[in-house]
Design a protein around this motif. Structure first.
Motif, PDB file in Angstrom:
ATOM      1  N   ASN A 284       1.679  -1.711 -15.470  1.00  0.00           N
ATOM      2  CA  ASN A 284       1.479  -1.625 -14.025  1.00  0.00           C
ATOM      3  C   ASN A 284       1.001  -0.228 -13.655  1.00  0.00           C
ATOM      4  OD1 ASN A 284       3.806   0.025 -13.811  1.00  0.00           O
ATOM      5  ND2 ASN A 284       5.100  -1.760 -13.498  1.00  0.00           N
ATOM      6  N   ASN A 285       0.315  -0.173 -12.515  1.00  0.00           N
ATOM      7  CA  ASN A 285      -0.198   1.083 -11.981  1.00  0.00           C
ATOM      8  C   ASN A 285       0.097   1.144 -10.502  1.00  0.00           C
ATOM      9  OD1 ASN A 285      -1.573   2.243 -14.296  1.00  0.00           O
ATOM     10  ND2 ASN A 285      -2.962   0.507 -14.129  1.00  0.00           N
ATOM     11  N   SER A 286       0.344   2.350 -10.010  1.00  0.00           N
ATOM     12  CA  SER A 286       0.539   2.571  -8.582  1.00  0.00           C
ATOM     13  C   SER A 286      -0.764   3.102  -7.995  1.00  0.00           C
ATOM     14  CB  SER A 286       1.653   3.583  -8.348  1.00  0.00           C
ATOM     15  OG  SER A 286       2.873   3.068  -8.824  1.00  0.00           O
ATOM     16  N   VAL A 287      -1.168   2.522  -6.883  1.00  0.00           N
ATOM     17  CA  VAL A 287      -2.411   2.912  -6.216  1.00  0.00           C
ATOM     18  C   VAL A 287      -2.201   2.868  -4.708  1.00  0.00           C
ATOM     19  CG1 VAL A 287      -3.867   2.064  -8.104  1.00  0.00           C
ATOM     20  CG2 VAL A 287      -3.309   0.551  -6.217  1.00  0.00           C
ATOM     21  N   LYS A 288      -3.109   3.452  -3.970  1.00  0.00           N
ATOM     22  CA  LYS A 288      -3.103   3.390  -2.504  1.00  0.00           C
ATOM     23  C   LYS A 288      -4.164   2.396  -2.049  1.00  0.00           C
ATOM     24  CE  LYS A 288      -0.238   6.872  -1.595  1.00  0.00           C
ATOM     25  NZ  LYS A 288       1.018   6.688  -0.910  1.00  0.00           N
ATOM     26  N   SER A 289      -3.822   1.601  -1.047  1.00  0.00           N
ATOM     27  CA  SER A 289      -4.809   0.666  -0.519  1.00  0.00           C
ATOM     28  C   SER A 289      -5.921   1.438   0.193  1.00  0.00           C
ATOM     29  CB  SER A 289      -4.153  -0.325   0.445  1.00  0.00           C
ATOM     30  OG  SER A 289      -3.683   0.330   1.603  1.00  0.00           O
TER      31      SER A 289
END
Length: 133
Positions: free
Chosen positions: A33-38
């Motif tokens: 999994n990766n964390s990103v900003k919309s």
């Protein structure tokens, strides 16, 4: 034939259609999994498994979605050019598959995005999970 990653534009919207950038999103498949900003175009690891997306924003209820993984033209080309062995390698590496390239999650909803519905230059139309067959 394809890179192991692909670009995906990830946006979040309110139920009335207002774009909300900067939501904290997590994208997950069998590669992690990766964390990103919309609001950004992100790099997603290709896989034969679907991609789960979850976005949180302090002023909105959570938005969740599943992006359906579909075999891409590279798989067919690899079968024609490289035979079955190349297709097996691409399948195992995930490079034979592509996710939708532009998704718009809606806060408070769980949606499904299927690349087979994709049209050039437009966000992939969303459906509710019970609508998918």
């Amino acid at each position: 034939m394809n890179d192991t990653n692909q670009a995906m534009k990830l946006e979040t919207k309110t139920k009335d259609g207002q774009l909300v950038a900067g939501a904290d999103c997590t994208i997950t498949n069998d590669y992690g999994n990766n964390s990103v900003k919309s609001g950004a175009t992100i790099s997603v690891r290709r896989s034969s498994k679907d991609l789960d997306i979850s976005c949180k924003h302090p002023q909105n209820p959570d938005a969740t979605a599943r992006a359906i993984s579909r075999a891409n033209a590279g798989l067919a080309g690899n079968i024609l050019i490289g035979g079955g062995i190349g297709a097996i390698i691409d399948h195992n590496k995930g490079t034979a598959y592509t996710y939708p390239t532009w998704v718009q999650l809606i806060f408070g909803e769980t949606l499904v995005f299927d690349r087979k519905e994709e049209k050039e230059g437009q966000a992939v139309p969303a459906s509710k999970p019970e609508e998918k067959k």
